[in-house]
Design an enzyme around this catalytic site. Structure first.
Site, short mmCIF file in Angstrom:
data_model
loop_
_atom_site.label_atom_id
_atom_site.label_comp_id
_atom_site.label_asym_id
_atom_site.label_seq_id
_atom_site.Cartn_x
_atom_site.Cartn_y
_atom_site.Cartn_z
N PRO A 183 38.10 15.90 37.53
CA PRO A 183 38.64 16.25 38.84
C PRO A 183 40.10 16.69 38.80
CG PRO A 183 37.21 14.35 39.05
CD PRO A 183 37.31 14.65 37.58
N GLU A 184 40.96 15.92 38.11
CA GLU A 184 42.34 16.33 37.91
C GLU A 184 42.82 15.88 36.54
OE1 GLU A 184 42.07 16.22 42.40
OE2 GLU A 184 41.61 14.72 40.86
N SER A 185 43.84 16.57 36.04
CA SER A 185 44.52 16.17 34.80
C SER A 185 46.01 16.13 35.06
CB SER A 185 44.21 17.14 33.66
OG SER A 185 42.84 17.09 33.31
#
Length: 298
Positions: free
Chosen positions: A46-48
């Protein structure tokens, strides 16, 4: 060829494969933004979060956040995962009582919550919350998020909440309706992009006492069909609850929020609502698990 350490960290959980997975790249100073975006796309989480040196006098590091599709200004669960990594793998637990990140939306302090000198969770203070009006047809919205119009909880307003990103906050009568929601992702993504909304966040107080609030979050407009357990959106929700008078602003609140159960990634967030200079102060806490660690070749 560059070799960059990379971690897959599950946030808002104490077991692997639960909560919300984030990519964490703790030595990103040698990367270009284009490379960061490619890494985020390759990890397909989903996010980094990418950790960089900061020139801000009150910050320890700078953080940049990317979805597989684009850079975003702030991400709660990736901040929790990054903080957990720094506390446990990089010895920040013993170096200082807190760590401060410079982000695109301002400074985010993170403190350690310990018992018997063991790290139990990390708590981030989000930027001052805001709410905004949005004109949207309720029948259309219900259709977009995949519920019935009668499932909307008319006791509470549909608003945009903010603690770094804009979230469309949608009150729903029952957890069952949230769990059964089948959003029209393409159309929802288009609507979100049109209104500059990061995520659409469904919430309910119908939890049978398991939590204080139960939520579910969709973000197709920024490349995430469903974000399992969202620190930023639930922080914005907490701010909305006080700013809209649903919770009293005369006293502090402690909320236990459940999310991710509908997609097999259950997580728990602990949200504290306080005040400073008559403005709400939102702190979102949770634990994390380092599930995968290795190196990525550039």
């Amino acid at each position: 060829m560059k070799q960059i350490p990379v971690y897959h960290i599950d946030a808002f959980t104490n077991v692997s494969f639960g909560g919300n997975p984030a990519g964490v790249i703790p030595n990103a100073e040698a990367l270009t933004e284009e490379e960061m975006q490619k890494i985020a796309n390759e990890l397909n989480l989903p996010e980094s979060a990418f950790l960089l040196p900061s020139s801000h006098p009150n910050a320890d590091f700078k953080v940049k956040y990317f979805t597989p599709l684009e850079e975003i200004n702030f991400c709660g669960h990736a901040t929790i995962g990054l903080s957990w990594l720094l506390a446990t793998k990089y010895n920040w637990l013993n170096k200082a009582d807190q760590i401060v990140f410079e982000t695109n939306v301002g400074l985010i302090p993170v403190t350690w919550i310990k018992e018997n000198n063991q790290l139990m969770s990390v708590s981030m203070t989000q930027v001052t919350p805001k709410v905004e009006e949005i004109e949207i047809n309720k029948d259309t919205l219900a259709q977009l998020v995949g519920i019935q119009s009668t499932d909307l909880d008319e006791r509470y307003p549909i608003k945009l909440g903010y603690t770094g990103n804009r979230h469309l906050l949608v009150p729903v009568k029952t957890r069952r309706a949230i769990d059964l929601a089948e959003p029209q992702l393409k159309k929802l993504g288009s609507m979100n992009r049109e209104h500059h909304i990061s995520t659409t966040h469904l919430f309910t107080f119908d939890t049978n006492g398991e939590f204080d609030i139960y939520t579910r979050d969709f973000a197709p407009g920024i490349g995430i069909d469903e974000d399992p357990v969202t620190g930023a959106a639930n922080g914005a929700l907490a701010g909305y609850l006080v700013l809209e008078g649903i919770l009293s602003n005369k006293e502090p609140h402690q909320l236990k929020i459940g999310q991710g159960h509908a997609i097999g990634r259950p997580g728990i967030l602990y949200v504290t609502i306080g005040s400073k200079k008559n403005e709400p102060v939102i702190k979102v806490a949770g634990s994390a698990v380092i599930t995968i660690e290795g190196k990525i070749n550039i």
